[in-house]
Design an enzyme around this catalytic site. Sequence first.
Site, PDB file in Angstrom:
ATOM      1  N   GLY A   1     -10.001-111.715  -2.707  1.00 45.10           N
ATOM      2  CA  GLY A   1      -9.497-110.407  -2.276  1.00 45.10           C
ATOM      3  C   GLY A   1      -9.568-110.257  -0.763  1.00 45.10           C
ATOM      4  O   GLY A   1      -9.940-109.203  -0.246  1.00 45.10           O
ATOM      5  N   ALA A   2      -9.179-111.323  -0.032  1.00 50.52           N
ATOM      6  CA  ALA A   2      -9.508-111.380   1.396  1.00 50.52           C
ATOM      7  C   ALA A   2      -8.310-111.267   2.327  1.00 50.52           C
ATOM      8  O   ALA A   2      -8.396-111.617   3.496  1.00 50.52           O
ATOM      9  CB  ALA A   2     -10.277-112.662   1.686  1.00 50.52           C
TER      10      ALA A   2
ATOM     11  N   ARG B   1      -7.116-108.494   3.247  1.00 44.96           N
ATOM     12  CA  ARG B   1      -7.334-107.248   3.997  1.00 44.96           C
ATOM     13  C   ARG B   1      -8.812-106.873   3.946  1.00 44.96           C
ATOM     14  O   ARG B   1      -9.593-107.469   3.218  1.00 44.96           O
ATOM     15  CB  ARG B   1      -6.596-106.063   3.328  1.00 44.96           C
TER      16      ARG B   1
ATOM     17  N   SER C   1     -22.249-102.210  -4.733  1.00 44.42           N
ATOM     18  CA  SER C   1     -21.839-101.027  -3.968  1.00 44.42           C
ATOM     19  C   SER C   1     -22.970-100.016  -4.033  1.00 44.42           C
ATOM     20  O   SER C   1     -23.793-100.047  -4.966  1.00 44.42           O
ATOM     21  CB  SER C   1     -20.582-100.428  -4.595  1.00 44.42           C
TER      22      SER C   1
ATOM     23  N   TYR D   1     -16.361 -97.276 -12.084  1.00 42.06           N
ATOM     24  CA  TYR D   1     -16.622 -98.113 -10.905  1.00 42.06           C
ATOM     25  C   TYR D   1     -18.137 -98.265 -10.698  1.00 42.06           C
ATOM     26  O   TYR D   1     -18.631 -99.377 -10.470  1.00 42.06           O
ATOM     27  CB  TYR D   1     -15.952 -97.483  -9.686  1.00 42.06           C
ATOM     28  N   ALA D   2     -18.880 -97.153 -10.816  1.00 42.88           N
ATOM     29  CA  ALA D   2     -20.336 -97.223 -10.626  1.00 42.88           C
ATOM     30  C   ALA D   2     -20.953 -98.185 -11.646  1.00 42.88           C
ATOM     31  O   ALA D   2     -21.805 -99.013 -11.302  1.00 42.88           O
ATOM     32  CB  ALA D   2     -20.946 -95.831 -10.753  1.00 42.88           C
ATOM     33  N   ALA D   3     -20.492 -98.096 -12.901  1.00 48.09           N
ATOM     34  CA  ALA D   3     -21.034 -98.973 -13.950  1.00 48.09           C
ATOM     35  C   ALA D   3     -20.706-100.434 -13.649  1.00 48.09           C
ATOM     36  O   ALA D   3     -21.549-101.323 -13.822  1.00 48.09           O
ATOM     37  CB  ALA D   3     -20.462 -98.573 -15.310  1.00 48.09           C
TER      38      ALA D   3
HETATM   39  N1  LIG Z   1     -14.381 -99.970   0.976  1.00 48.87           N
HETATM   40  C1  LIG Z   1     -15.528 -99.434   0.564  1.00 48.87           C
HETATM   41  O1  LIG Z   1     -15.879 -98.282   0.872  1.00 48.87           O
HETATM   42  C2  LIG Z   1     -16.450-100.235  -0.314  1.00 48.87           C
HETATM   43  C3  LIG Z   1     -17.765 -99.780  -0.517  1.00 48.87           C
HETATM   44  C4  LIG Z   1     -18.606-100.514  -1.334  1.00 48.87           C
HETATM   45  C5  LIG Z   1     -18.165-101.674  -1.936  1.00 48.87           C
HETATM   46  N2  LIG Z   1     -16.869-102.074  -1.723  1.00 48.87           N
HETATM   47  C6  LIG Z   1     -16.441-103.296  -2.383  1.00 48.87           C
HETATM   48  O2  LIG Z   1     -16.081-104.218  -1.378  1.00 48.87           O
HETATM   49  C7  LIG Z   1     -15.051-105.074  -1.861  1.00 48.87           C
HETATM   50  C8  LIG Z   1     -13.861-105.071  -0.906  1.00 48.87           C
HETATM   51  O3  LIG Z   1     -13.424-103.732  -0.744  1.00 48.87           O
HETATM   52  P1  LIG Z   1     -12.210-103.334   0.220  1.00 48.87           P
HETATM   53  O4  LIG Z   1     -12.321-101.858   0.407  1.00 48.87           O
HETATM   54  O5  LIG Z   1     -12.173-104.228   1.403  1.00 48.87           O
HETATM   55  O6  LIG Z   1     -11.002-103.677  -0.751  1.00 48.87           O
HETATM   56  P2  LIG Z   1      -9.408-103.378  -0.599  1.00 48.87           P
HETATM   57  O7  LIG Z   1      -8.981-102.423  -1.621  1.00 48.87           O
HETATM   58  O8  LIG Z   1      -9.139-103.051   0.832  1.00 48.87           O
HETATM   59  O9  LIG Z   1      -8.754-104.743  -1.068  1.00 48.87           O
HETATM   60  C9  LIG Z   1      -8.880-105.897  -0.350  1.00 48.87           C
HETATM   61  C10 LIG Z   1      -7.919-106.916  -0.915  1.00 48.87           C
HETATM   62  O10 LIG Z   1      -8.140-107.150  -2.321  1.00 48.87           O
HETATM   63  C11 LIG Z   1      -6.895-107.514  -2.872  1.00 48.87           C
HETATM   64  N3  LIG Z   1      -6.915-107.367  -4.334  1.00 48.87           N
HETATM   65  C12 LIG Z   1      -6.946-106.234  -5.041  1.00 48.87           C
HETATM   66  N4  LIG Z   1      -6.876-106.540  -6.362  1.00 48.87           N
HETATM   67  C13 LIG Z   1      -6.809-107.884  -6.455  1.00 48.87           C
HETATM   68  C14 LIG Z   1      -6.714-108.796  -7.529  1.00 48.87           C
HETATM   69  N5  LIG Z   1      -6.648-108.393  -8.798  1.00 48.87           N
HETATM   70  N6  LIG Z   1      -6.669-110.119  -7.258  1.00 48.87           N
HETATM   71  C15 LIG Z   1      -6.699-110.567  -5.987  1.00 48.87           C
HETATM   72  N7  LIG Z   1      -6.762-109.750  -4.935  1.00 48.87           N
HETATM   73  C16 LIG Z   1      -6.829-108.426  -5.160  1.00 48.87           C
HETATM   74  C17 LIG Z   1      -5.904-106.599  -2.199  1.00 48.87           C
HETATM   75  O11 LIG Z   1      -4.594-107.151  -2.226  1.00 48.87           O
HETATM   76  C18 LIG Z   1      -6.451-106.522  -0.782  1.00 48.87           C
HETATM   77  O12 LIG Z   1      -5.823-107.451   0.075  1.00 48.87           O
HETATM   78  C19 LIG Z   1     -14.717-104.581  -3.263  1.00 48.87           C
HETATM   79  O13 LIG Z   1     -15.455-105.318  -4.214  1.00 48.87           O
HETATM   80  C20 LIG Z   1     -15.193-103.146  -3.234  1.00 48.87           C
HETATM   81  O14 LIG Z   1     -15.481-102.654  -4.514  1.00 48.87           O
HETATM   82  C21 LIG Z   1     -16.009-101.397  -0.931  1.00 48.87           C
END
Ligand SMILES: NC(=O)c1ccc[n+]([C@@H]2O[C@H](COP(=O)([O-])OP(=O)(O)OC[C@H]3O[C@@H](n4cnc5c(N)ncnc54)[C@H](O)[C@@H]3O)[C@@H](O)[C@H]2O)c1
Length: 278
Positions: A35-36, A38, A166, A180-182
């Site tokens: 998921g990298a 972005r 998270s 999501y929390a679960a």
């Molecule tokens: N942003 C926050 O506030 C936050 C807080 C705590 C934890 N997290 C966790 O951090 C991680 C990254 O979060 P983020 O906010 O950078 O994510 P994001 O939503 O910005 O997504 C990042 C990337 O994931 C890709 N993606 C989404 N679904 C996908 C799939 N099924 N297969 C492959 N790629 C996929 C998207 O295309 C995107 O490029 C996640 O696990 C999220 O739950 C985020």
Amino acid sequence: MSDASIYSEATPEVSEQLLAVACRRFSSRTALVTGAARGIGFATAVRLAAEGAQVWIADRDNDALERAYAAARAHGITLHHAIMDSACADSIRSGIADIQAKAGGVDVLVNNAGGSLHTPFPLMEESGRDWERVMTLNVMSVVWTSQAVLPSMMQRRYGRIVNFGSKAGRFSSLIAGANYAASKGAVAAMTRQMATEFGPSGITVNCVCPGVVMTERTQRLWAERRTEEERAKILSDIPLRRYCSVEDVAAAVSFLASDDASFITGVALDLNGGQAMA
Ligand SMILES: NC(=O)c1ccc[n+]([C@@H]2O[C@H](COP(=O)([O-])OP(=O)(O)OC[C@H]3O[C@@H](n4cnc5c(N)ncnc54)[C@H](O)[C@@H]3O)[C@@H](O)[C@H]2O)c1
């Protein structure tokens, strides 16, 4: 709303802070970040590569992967990229088989792909399908990805896995619901169990638990689900008076993935500016 439609075509930024690393802790390592294309995953990939790793970024969005590749390249960082849907076991298995064939094994796995998929905040509005999708992306993706890389890590008796929990899974969320929390609580529990199981094979397994990080996705949820007054109050309750940055998370992940953390396993590392104490 489909979760794909919440993204723009903006090119991700490579900040100077990510590139300004004095040490090259990963010069002989190969890393895979899911998921990298972005957000946090991209920042983490750049950080690991700036520290010398050969980094593969996987995402289901090919255009975003190409923009991420170009953005990193413009700063002298080469990221290899692979299309992989983290919600699909077959896509993960074939994607990782391909990466392992080209890279000769993955030393560092960052299970970053995840999110609340814009499912409803109130429990009574969350459907079974909402639960299934969120559990698949956040929990099953970690299972499938880890199962795909662990055999070669065990063979080489070396591995670093960093999962994404998270604050939601540790203390509750201000913008995402119970599903999501679960799912993130499950990731933290799975992290401890995996650390126990794979420690004897020289593999550490940890997770990071960020509070709100203002990525593109989160900014929209934040504005939709909290009023301006609520947002100001929440910020004023965080002891460090700011939100977590992608650089904060990238630094914590790279620490846990490095040999500086070789005796740390099974931890859920909070990155919330002290928010959970408030
Ligand atoms: N942003 C926050 O506030 C936050 C807080 C705590 C934890 N997290 C966790 O951090 C991680 C990254 O979060 P983020 O906010 O950078 O994510 P994001 O939503 O910005 O997504 C990042 C990337 O994931 C890709 N993606 C989404 N679904 C996908 C799939 N099924 N297969 C492959 N790629 C996929 C998207 O295309 C995107 O490029 C996640 O696990 C999220 O739950 C985020």
